[in-house]
Design a protein around this motif. Structure first.
Motif, PDB file in Angstrom:
ATOM      1  N   MET A   1       0.331  -1.109  -0.112  1.00 31.79           N
ATOM      2  CA  MET A   1      -0.007  -0.137  -0.030  1.00 31.79           C
ATOM      3  C   MET A   1       0.992   1.340  -0.095  1.00 31.79           C
ATOM      4  O   MET A   1       0.365   1.874  -1.018  1.00 31.79           O
ATOM      5  CB  MET A   1      -1.262   0.177   0.853  1.00 31.79           C
TER       6      MET A   1
ATOM      7  N   THR B   1       1.864   2.563  -3.598  1.00 34.97           N
ATOM      8  CA  THR B   1       0.589   3.039  -4.331  1.00 34.97           C
ATOM      9  C   THR B   1       0.387   4.313  -3.459  1.00 34.97           C
ATOM     10  O   THR B   1      -0.236   5.179  -4.284  1.00 34.97           O
ATOM     11  CB  THR B   1      -0.631   2.276  -3.917  1.00 34.97           C
TER      12      THR B   1
ATOM     13  N   LEU C   1       2.771   6.807  -4.729  1.00 36.59           N
ATOM     14  CA  LEU C   1       3.055   7.246  -6.559  1.00 36.59           C
ATOM     15  C   LEU C   1       1.394   7.994  -6.254  1.00 36.59           C
ATOM     16  O   LEU C   1       1.659   9.243  -7.344  1.00 36.59           O
ATOM     17  CB  LEU C   1       1.289   6.114  -7.003  1.00 36.59           C
ATOM     18  N   PHE C   2       0.377   8.009  -5.947  1.00 38.99           N
ATOM     19  CA  PHE C   2      -0.925   9.134  -5.429  1.00 38.99           C
ATOM     20  C   PHE C   2      -0.226  10.119  -5.387  1.00 38.99           C
ATOM     21  O   PHE C   2      -0.467  11.534  -5.493  1.00 38.99           O
ATOM     22  CB  PHE C   2      -1.639   8.844  -4.540  1.00 38.99           C
TER      23      PHE C   2
ATOM     24  N   SER D   1      -5.731   9.551  -2.080  1.00 43.53           N
ATOM     25  CA  SER D   1      -4.491   9.637  -1.326  1.00 43.53           C
ATOM     26  C   SER D   1      -4.473   9.925   0.501  1.00 43.53           C
ATOM     27  O   SER D   1      -4.339   9.405   1.422  1.00 43.53           O
ATOM     28  CB  SER D   1      -3.321  10.232  -1.672  1.00 43.53           C
TER      29      SER D   1
ATOM     30  N   TYR E   1       9.555  11.262  -6.645  1.00 45.02           N
ATOM     31  CA  TYR E   1       8.804   9.702  -6.812  1.00 45.02           C
ATOM     32  C   TYR E   1      10.305   9.160  -5.902  1.00 45.02           C
ATOM     33  O   TYR E   1       9.999   8.373  -4.256  1.00 45.02           O
ATOM     34  CB  TYR E   1       8.465   8.625  -7.634  1.00 45.02           C
TER      35      TYR E   1
END
Length: 174
Positions: A1, A4, A7-8, A55, A113
């Motif tokens: 998680m 992810t 990434l958001f 998010s 990132y």
């Protein structure tokens, strides 16, 4: 998680570059071709807003943490990221082709990132969040996203944090 969520956060932090480019080039959504072009622009702006809401909902799946030690220093970071963010706007306004903006965006996305603290999302400001750098008694500098108004280091505790990475946390307290 956590992957992810990052990434958001990365997309939300950098997506304005794409939106500025789309508006500059007068792109519009094909299914809205009979409407004024600004309707498409509003939808472009709503996408990162919606992803920011998602998010914020997803933060509940991150690992829990806390900071209950004495703090040496607290520095508001809301304005620290403004030059970087304005840089995104200027890049988007200066790029002449869609291929170039996609390539530049990809590079910015990867660097954001991979960075440890560049999860600055100005849309969090709309939801009442503020950004702080704090220095712990062990001389560790951390990036905190919180709704708290912090003006002093005395008595400041963060008992309900969610860990984004080793140096970045989001506060669950209101």
């Amino acid at each position: 998680m956590n992957f992810t969520f990052k990434l958001f956060l990365t997309f939300n932090s950098t997506s304005t570059m794409l939106i500025v480019y789309l508006i500059k080039e007068r792109y519009y959504l094909l299914f809205l071709e009979k409407f004024p072009v600004w309707i498409s622009y509003i939808i472009f702006l709503l996408i990162p807003l919606l992803l920011t809401i998602i998010s914020l909902w997803m933060k509940r799946f991150l690992s829990r943490d806390d900071i209950n030690c004495e703090l040496l220093n607290v520095e508001e970071a809301n304005n620290v990221f403004l030059p970087s963010y304005l840089g995104y706007f200027f890049v988007a306004l200066g790029v002449e082709s869609t291929e170039t903006i996609m390539f530049v965006y990809f590079i910015v996305f990867i660097f954001t990132y991979l960075s440890q603290t560049l999860y600055y999302n100005p849309l969090f400001l709309l939801f009442g969040y503020k950004f702080y750098y704090i220095m712990t008694i062990n001389n560790v500098k951390l990036f905190i996203i919180s709704k708290k108004e912090i003006n002093t280091t005395k008595g400041i505790k963060f008992p309900r944090l969610r860990r984004i990475n080793n140096t970045t946390f989001i506060d669950e307290e209101e």
